[in-house]
Structures are given as C-alpha cells and as structure tokens.
Design a protein around this motif. Structure first.
Motif, PDB file in Angstrom:
ATOM      1  N   LEU A   1       1.622  30.244   2.302  1.00  0.00           N
ATOM      2  CA  LEU A   1       1.993  31.509   1.390  1.00  0.00           C
ATOM      3  C   LEU A   1       0.973  31.455   0.168  1.00  0.00           C
ATOM      4  O   LEU A   1       0.401  30.548  -0.494  1.00  0.00           O
ATOM      5  CB  LEU A   1       3.338  30.983   0.846  1.00  0.00           C
ATOM      6  N   GLY A   2       0.506  32.964  -0.089  1.00  0.00           N
ATOM      7  CA  GLY A   2      -0.319  33.075  -1.262  1.00  0.00           C
ATOM      8  C   GLY A   2       0.491  34.031  -2.238  1.00  0.00           C
ATOM      9  O   GLY A   2       1.384  34.628  -2.121  1.00  0.00           O
ATOM     10  N   ALA A   3      -0.380  34.013  -3.607  1.00  0.00           N
ATOM     11  CA  ALA A   3       0.304  34.686  -4.555  1.00  0.00           C
ATOM     12  C   ALA A   3       0.281  36.167  -4.137  1.00  0.00           C
ATOM     13  O   ALA A   3      -0.609  36.501  -3.441  1.00  0.00           O
ATOM     14  CB  ALA A   3      -0.848  34.559  -5.736  1.00  0.00           C
TER      15      ALA A   3
ATOM     16  N   THR B   1       5.255  38.010  -0.147  1.00  0.00           N
ATOM     17  CA  THR B   1       6.642  38.118  -0.168  1.00  0.00           C
ATOM     18  C   THR B   1       7.091  37.137   0.945  1.00  0.00           C
ATOM     19  O   THR B   1       6.568  36.830   2.008  1.00  0.00           O
ATOM     20  CB  THR B   1       7.255  39.521   0.390  1.00  0.00           C
ATOM     21  N   VAL B   2       8.308  36.476   0.396  1.00  0.00           N
ATOM     22  CA  VAL B   2       8.930  35.246   1.373  1.00  0.00           C
ATOM     23  C   VAL B   2      10.360  35.599   1.431  1.00  0.00           C
ATOM     24  O   VAL B   2      10.852  35.835   0.219  1.00  0.00           O
ATOM     25  CB  VAL B   2       8.374  33.948   0.929  1.00  0.00           C
ATOM     26  N   LEU B   3      11.034  35.426   2.608  1.00  0.00           N
ATOM     27  CA  LEU B   3      12.429  35.179   2.834  1.00  0.00           C
ATOM     28  C   LEU B   3      12.702  33.779   2.922  1.00  0.00           C
ATOM     29  O   LEU B   3      12.205  33.336   4.095  1.00  0.00           O
ATOM     30  CB  LEU B   3      12.988  36.255   3.757  1.00  0.00           C
ATOM     31  N   ILE B   4      13.505  33.227   2.332  1.00  0.00           N
ATOM     32  CA  ILE B   4      14.201  31.803   2.401  1.00  0.00           C
ATOM     33  C   ILE B   4      15.594  31.707   2.650  1.00  0.00           C
ATOM     34  O   ILE B   4      16.187  32.052   1.937  1.00  0.00           O
ATOM     35  CB  ILE B   4      13.701  30.867   1.142  1.00  0.00           C
ATOM     36  N   HIS B   5      15.923  31.398   3.731  1.00  0.00           N
ATOM     37  CA  HIS B   5      17.276  31.190   4.257  1.00  0.00           C
ATOM     38  C   HIS B   5      17.910  29.897   3.830  1.00  0.00           C
ATOM     39  O   HIS B   5      17.287  28.754   3.396  1.00  0.00           O
ATOM     40  CB  HIS B   5      17.608  31.397   5.728  1.00  0.00           C
ATOM     41  N   ALA B   6      19.241  29.751   3.515  1.00  0.00           N
ATOM     42  CA  ALA B   6      19.909  28.687   3.035  1.00  0.00           C
ATOM     43  C   ALA B   6      19.255  28.439   1.826  1.00  0.00           C
ATOM     44  O   ALA B   6      19.077  26.984   1.629  1.00  0.00           O
ATOM     45  CB  ALA B   6      19.914  27.672   4.105  1.00  0.00           C
ATOM     46  N   ALA B   7      19.149  29.298   0.784  1.00  0.00           N
ATOM     47  CA  ALA B   7      18.164  28.920  -0.143  1.00  0.00           C
ATOM     48  C   ALA B   7      19.078  27.974  -1.130  1.00  0.00           C
ATOM     49  O   ALA B   7      18.491  27.325  -2.241  1.00  0.00           O
ATOM     50  CB  ALA B   7      17.854  30.326  -0.889  1.00  0.00           C
TER      51      ALA B   7
ATOM     52  N   LEU C   1       9.136  26.273  -5.131  1.00  0.00           N
ATOM     53  CA  LEU C   1       7.674  26.246  -4.769  1.00  0.00           C
ATOM     54  C   LEU C   1       7.107  27.516  -4.376  1.00  0.00           C
ATOM     55  O   LEU C   1       5.985  27.881  -4.736  1.00  0.00           O
ATOM     56  CB  LEU C   1       7.481  25.227  -3.504  1.00  0.00           C
ATOM     57  N   ALA C   2       7.800  28.512  -3.858  1.00  0.00           N
ATOM     58  CA  ALA C   2       7.529  30.066  -3.582  1.00  0.00           C
ATOM     59  C   ALA C   2       7.173  30.611  -4.870  1.00  0.00           C
ATOM     60  O   ALA C   2       6.261  31.278  -4.842  1.00  0.00           O
ATOM     61  CB  ALA C   2       8.421  30.651  -2.752  1.00  0.00           C
ATOM     62  N   LYS C   3       8.060  30.619  -5.746  1.00  0.00           N
ATOM     63  CA  LYS C   3       7.927  31.267  -7.125  1.00  0.00           C
ATOM     64  C   LYS C   3       6.706  30.712  -7.747  1.00  0.00           C
ATOM     65  O   LYS C   3       5.862  31.443  -8.307  1.00  0.00           O
ATOM     66  CB  LYS C   3       9.034  30.996  -7.899  1.00  0.00           C
ATOM     67  N   ALA C   4       6.449  29.241  -7.725  1.00  0.00           N
ATOM     68  CA  ALA C   4       5.185  28.820  -8.348  1.00  0.00           C
ATOM     69  C   ALA C   4       3.897  29.075  -7.635  1.00  0.00           C
ATOM     70  O   ALA C   4       2.881  29.010  -8.169  1.00  0.00           O
ATOM     71  CB  ALA C   4       5.341  27.233  -8.345  1.00  0.00           C
TER      72      ALA C   4
END
Length: 326
Positions: A138-140, A143-149, A160-163
């Motif tokens: 994942l890079g800056a 877009t990422v979809l995280i299930h069971a967030a 981590l994705a936001k960071a």
C-alpha cells in the motif's frame, strides 16, 4: 503459577483457573511476568478444538500475546535485561502469570504505553502491517478497503492505512462505524444494510480500489474481486465467513491483472515470524509513543474471568482488543 486450563473442548465455561508448573526457560527464552494478555479469535478456535491439543512452540496453554516484565533469561538471549518491559507474540501460554517468549519475538513496550495497551499491540499490528504493507504494498494516494474494520486487526489496519497516506474504505456494523471513522476511515460501509461492492463502485466511479484486506472470505470473495481496480491486490487474512471454495472469475483475474495473497501467522516457521515482527518494529514501533498509532482496547477482564472474555468476543459486539489481566 496460576493459569487458564481446560480438560474438554467446548463452551467458554470449560475455561478454569488452575495452579500449574512455571514454564521452563530454554536458552533462547525470556521468562515474562505477565501483566496483560491479549485475547484473539484463534483462542476461541483453540477452545472448541479447531487445533486439537497442539503445542504452538511455547506452551500447550491458551494465549498468543503478552505484555509484562522480564524476570529470567536463557543463556542465548541477547539485547535484553532483567526488568525490561516487553510485549510480543507467543506460541501459546499467554493466559498465565508467567510465560516464555523467544527473545527475537519480543518487542520493547513504547514509553507512555501501559501494559493493557501493550497487550493490544503485537498480534494485530504485526498482522496488519504484513497484510497492508509487506504483501499489499500500500502506497500514499492509493485506495484500500478493510473488512471487519472494528476487529482487533481491522482497527489496527485502518490506522496503518491512514498513516500510509491511503484513502480508507471500511466495513463494519452500523453501530461501530463512528469509532472506525475516528480511527481514520474515510468512508464507512454498514455491511448489514449495504452491498459493499456496489458502494465501492459508486464511490470510485466504477474503478474499484487498489487493495482489499479481508478477514471474512466466504461470500465476500467474488465481490472482493469485483471491487478491485486494474492491478488491484487482495490479501486474505482470515475466513470468518467460511472456507468453502469460492468461484473465481478467471477473465476478471487475468484481464484486470489482479493479485491474490493468502497469509496466516500461526503456521509459519519461527524465522518467518521473527522477520514479520522485525518488519513491524522497524517501521511503526516509535509511532505509539508519539500518539500517531493507538492500541484499541475494548474491555479488560481478570484472568479468572477468561470465560467472560471469550463470551464478549463471541458476541461480536467488541471494538478492538479484549485483554486479560492476571
């Protein structure tokens, strides 16, 4: 020492506090006085017999992550001292007053982080880093979809994705979405009332996302593939929705140049687990002291109430980690 044991597989009530021998320190071990232990979905599977009576490397007892103080060390240990505050993933034995951990799996507890918070870090953040960064790349700006967030690993993955600078889509029950947004999700999707694949298509103008991290499997698989952009990556971390063979649209897989990864930590060789731990430590550990990353603790139970902790997990009402305190 006092520890949680059980003689028969079954409901949470089989978990009982018992007096058991202290762990024997091996040459590469730290012996840790446990101040807090994380509860994981794998512990529930252990309790119902999914793994049988396996020795996970450190103990046949339940419990895969600990936080506490080093009280003894083996002859081969390097870089650690008696009295050090440590946290880490263990091969069983966490539900106890004393536990042993390979010193190469141990992490220093960051300054300003208490033991209960520390017990909510290792398993979920190491797993999330492996899925998002090491495998998912994942890079800056992606877009990422995280299930069971709202789960332990999911809540870590959102942070981590936001960071990483990504735009984060997250699925959870509607009652948990506000908390998921607080952790960094840009778009929350209530999976109980909304088709996430349709929501992704609408939010991305039909393109799809660059990466999906999924703990569910089952009926999610086909919709995950339909939600990926060209060159998109799917990292499958769990099978909460079942492990039946999904239908794979090979044309979509080929012509959209999709990548599918599967990962699980428990069954990996020890050297690979140590490498996973090091990758996380080198990249993220300092960010807990700065406040960029937060351990998410749902609830805390005394060790003797491990059965209640399991009931809380099985209720699916928790957000983040459930922790035991000896």
């Amino acid at each position: 020492m006092r520890a949680i044991d059980f003689s028969d597989f079954g409901e949470p009530s089989v978990l009982q506090l018992a007096e058991l021998p202290d762990p024997v320190v091996r040459p590469h071990d730290l012996l840790v006085r446990v101040h807090a232990a994380g509860v994981n979905r794998a512990d529930v599977l252990h309790r119902v017999g999914h793994y049988g009576r396996s020795d996970f490397g450190d103990s046949t007892l339940m419990g895969l992550e600990i936080a506490g103080v080093v009280v003894a060390m083996g002859s081969d240990v390097r870089t650690w001292n008696l009295g050090d505050r440590v946290m880490g993933i263990v091969g069983g034995g966490g539900y106890a007053e004393l536990a042993r951990i390979d010193y190469r799996m141990a992490l220093p507890i960051p300054s300003g982080v208490e033991y209960v918070e520390a017990a909510a870090i290792p398993e979920v953040f190491v797993t999330a880093h492996e899925a998002l960064v090491h495998l998912g790349r994942l890079g800056a700006g992606e877009t990422v979809l995280i299930h069971a967030a709202a789960s332990g690993v999911g809540s870590a993955a959102v942070q981590l994705a936001k960071a990483c600078g990504a735009r984060v889509f997250a699925t959870a029950r509607g009652s948990k979405l506000d908390r998921v947004r607080e952790l960094g999700a840009d778009v929350g999707i209530d999976y109980t009332s909304t088709d996430f694949a349709q929501a992704i298509q609408e939010a991305t103008d039909g393109h799809g996302v660059d990466l999906i991290v999924d703990f569910v499997g089952g009926t999610y698989f086909e919709r995950n593939l339909a939600s990926l952009d060209f060159g998109g990556r799917l990292v499958q971390v769990g099978m909460l929705g079942g492990g039946d063979m999904p239908v794979i649209d090979l044309q979509r897989l080929l012509y959209r140049h999709l990548h599918i990864f599967g990962t699980v930590m428990k069954s990996r060789p020890q050297a690979e687990k140590q490498a996973m731990t090091k990758r996380f430590r080198d990249t993220w550990l300092d960010h807990f002291s700065s406040g960029l990353l937060l351990p998410v603790v749902d609830s805390v139970f005394p060790l003797a109430q491990a059965a209640d902790a399991h009931r809380r997990m099985e209720s699916n009402e928790s957000v983040g980690k459930i922790v035991l305190r000896p």
